[in-house]
Write an enzyme that holds these catalytic residues in place. Structure first.
Site, PDB file in Angstrom:
ATOM      1  N   GLU A   8      31.613   5.992  18.205  1.00 47.97           N
ATOM      2  CA  GLU A   8      30.253   6.905  18.082  1.00 47.97           C
ATOM      3  C   GLU A   8      30.463   8.012  18.832  1.00 47.97           C
ATOM      4  O   GLU A   8      29.482   9.026  18.717  1.00 47.97           O
ATOM      5  CB  GLU A   8      28.960   6.015  18.764  1.00 47.97           C
ATOM      6  CG  GLU A   8      28.899   4.647  18.070  1.00 47.97           C
ATOM      7  CD  GLU A   8      28.834   4.694  16.635  1.00 47.97           C
ATOM      8  OE1 GLU A   8      27.797   5.473  16.186  1.00 47.97           O
ATOM      9  OE2 GLU A   8      29.524   3.977  15.890  1.00 47.97           O
TER      10      GLU A   8
ATOM     11  N   ARG B 152      49.720  28.443  10.430  1.00 47.01           N
ATOM     12  CA  ARG B 152      49.998  29.248   9.482  1.00 47.01           C
ATOM     13  C   ARG B 152      49.769  30.697  10.195  1.00 47.01           C
ATOM     14  O   ARG B 152      50.231  31.649   9.410  1.00 47.01           O
ATOM     15  CB  ARG B 152      49.363  29.027   8.167  1.00 47.01           C
ATOM     16  CG  ARG B 152      47.992  29.171   8.108  1.00 47.01           C
ATOM     17  CD  ARG B 152      47.508  28.603   6.854  1.00 47.01           C
ATOM     18  NE  ARG B 152      47.852  29.614   5.740  1.00 47.01           N
ATOM     19  CZ  ARG B 152      47.379  30.837   5.630  1.00 47.01           C
ATOM     20  NH1 ARG B 152      46.657  31.306   6.326  1.00 47.01           N
ATOM     21  NH2 ARG B 152      47.849  31.313   4.723  1.00 47.01           N
TER      22      ARG B 152
ATOM     23  N   ASP C 295      46.177  36.310   2.748  1.00 47.87           N
ATOM     24  CA  ASP C 295      45.390  35.176   1.939  1.00 47.87           C
ATOM     25  C   ASP C 295      43.627  35.206   2.115  1.00 47.87           C
ATOM     26  O   ASP C 295      43.360  36.214   2.713  1.00 47.87           O
ATOM     27  CB  ASP C 295      45.677  33.950   2.719  1.00 47.87           C
ATOM     28  CG  ASP C 295      46.929  33.566   2.174  1.00 47.87           C
ATOM     29  OD1 ASP C 295      47.095  33.335   1.035  1.00 47.87           O
ATOM     30  OD2 ASP C 295      47.875  32.937   3.012  1.00 47.87           O
TER      31      ASP C 295
ATOM     32  N   PRO D 139      30.944  16.248  15.005  1.00 44.38           N
ATOM     33  CA  PRO D 139      30.176  16.807  14.145  1.00 44.38           C
ATOM     34  C   PRO D 139      29.100  17.721  14.782  1.00 44.38           C
ATOM     35  O   PRO D 139      28.335  18.471  14.292  1.00 44.38           O
ATOM     36  CB  PRO D 139      29.439  15.697  13.617  1.00 44.38           C
ATOM     37  CG  PRO D 139      30.277  14.624  13.730  1.00 44.38           C
ATOM     38  CD  PRO D 139      30.936  14.977  15.207  1.00 44.38           C
TER      39      PRO D 139
HETATM   40  N1  4GX Z   1      34.073  17.708  12.325  1.00 45.79           N
HETATM   41  N2  4GX Z   1      34.104  13.043  13.272  1.00 45.79           N
HETATM   42  C1  4GX Z   1      34.610  12.621  15.790  1.00 45.79           C
HETATM   43  C2  4GX Z   1      33.568  10.662  16.778  1.00 45.79           C
HETATM   44  C3  4GX Z   1      32.859  11.580  17.934  1.00 45.79           C
HETATM   45  C4  4GX Z   1      31.725  11.737  17.680  1.00 45.79           C
HETATM   46  C5  4GX Z   1      30.961  12.738  18.652  1.00 45.79           C
HETATM   47  C6  4GX Z   1      33.257  12.928  19.516  1.00 45.79           C
HETATM   48  C7  4GX Z   1      31.749  13.145  19.865  1.00 45.79           C
HETATM   49  C8  4GX Z   1      33.946  15.392  12.752  1.00 45.79           C
HETATM   50  C9  4GX Z   1      33.533  16.398  11.881  1.00 45.79           C
HETATM   51  C10 4GX Z   1      33.711  14.062  12.746  1.00 45.79           C
HETATM   52  C11 4GX Z   1      33.233  11.724  13.463  1.00 45.79           C
HETATM   53  C12 4GX Z   1      34.980  13.045  14.266  1.00 45.79           C
HETATM   54  C13 4GX Z   1      32.868  11.536  14.656  1.00 45.79           C
HETATM   55  N3  4GX Z   1      33.765  12.155  18.610  1.00 45.79           N
HETATM   56  N4  4GX Z   1      34.872  15.807  13.793  1.00 45.79           N
HETATM   57  N5  4GX Z   1      34.236  11.279  15.657  1.00 45.79           N
HETATM   58  N6  4GX Z   1      32.865  16.462  10.846  1.00 45.79           N
HETATM   59  O1  4GX Z   1      33.049  13.760  11.644  1.00 45.79           O
HETATM   60  O2  4GX Z   1      35.027  17.411  13.412  1.00 45.79           O
END
Ligand code: 4GX
Length: 257
Positions: free
Chosen positions: A115, A153, A168, A88
């Site tokens: 986490e 794609r 697209d 995120p």
């Molecule tokens: N877009 N998540 C990853 C665990 C995490 C947290 C911090 C690495 C660093 C998300 C998103 C997403 C939730 C995937 C937490 N890994 N990933 N995860 N939105 O919410 O890509």
């Protein structure tokens, strides 16, 4: 294009590889893809991939050693590949980034759980941090699939039609025009006449106006960001004039004819 996904749930990717365009791209050797279990690189007897956070608190953190070993192994088999961490905290994924990633040749997608991952992994072994949107997933796997889907794609040969990817949504900054198929009348609603007319120029014109109208109503931000070709400026001007005329009638009802 080569994809390697690093995950503790490699089985999640099986249904993704096995359907639709992605499956066809794999079968046609347009892409190669594999999911590698990070757990295979865990050295301790429990094969742990997570540990408690320094400083305390709830939740677990992905241990650096297995992840580093998995990334290094994948990099060795895919020289020149870029490593992507789904998080995120990453840059928000969009079509422009999909195009850039599609030109990479190889991608190693790191899917975190818990986490997150130990910060030293991000610093040393990750080229790009990418987020697919401002919401919280339970792991990076779905985000990894989103990236692979959008990138696949765009690889030449992945879609049947020669230039389908370029036609697209977003490829030219507008939303897609409305689509219709048979029957001509569905629940009392008719297909726009012009689409049945066979006048290719008029059909192209209608599609441009449909695209513009949908973008204006649903995503005006896209129109603000984008350079407007003359043809589109002209359509928007004409609509603006029509709206002005209607508003004028309501400002001075006396002039209404
Ligand atoms: N877009 N998540 C990853 C665990 C995490 C947290 C911090 C690495 C660093 C998300 C998103 C997403 C939730 C995937 C937490 N890994 N990933 N995860 N939105 O919410 O890509």
């Amino acid at each position: 294009m080569f994809f390697t996904v690093l995950t503790i749930f490699p089985e999640m990717f099986d249904p993704f590889w096995e359907h639709g365009i992605v499956r066809r791209a794999i079968e046609g050797k347009i892409i190669r893809a594999s999911a590698v279990n990070i757990r295979n690189f865990a050295e301790d007897r429990h094969q742990a991939t997570d540990d408690r956070p320094y400083g305390g608190g709830s939740g677990m953190v992905m241990k650096p050693e297995p992840l580093a070993a998995a990334i290094r192994e994948a990099s060795k088999t895919m020289p020149g590949a870029k490593t992507v961490l789904l998080t995120p905290q990453g840059r928000m994924f969009n079509q422009q980034m999909a195009r850039e990633l599609a030109s990479c040749g190889g991608l190693i997608l790191v899917c975190g759980r818990y986490e997150g991952v130990d910060e030293r992994i991000c610093d040393d072994l990750i080229d790009y941090e990418i987020s697919i949107g401002d919401y919280v997933l339970t792991g990076g796997e779905l985000a990894g699939m989103v990236i692979m889907d959008a990138v696949t794609r765009l690889i030449p040969g992945a879609l049947g039609g020669e230039d389908a990817a370029e036609k697209d949504s977003f490829s030219d900054g507008l939303l897609e025009h409305a689509h219709y198929t048979r029957p001509r009348i569905f629940e009392d609603r008719e297909v726009p006449e012009v689409l049945l007319s066979g006048h290719h120029q008029e059909i192209e014109r209608w599609r441009l106006e449909s695209s513009l109208m949908r973008t204006l109503l649903k995503r005006p931000d896209l129109l603000e960001k984008r350079e407007l070709p003359d043809q589109e400026t002209e359509v928007l001007r004409r609509w603006g004039n029509q709206i002005e005329k209607i508003l004028d009638c309501h400002r001075s009802p006396i002039k209404r004819s």
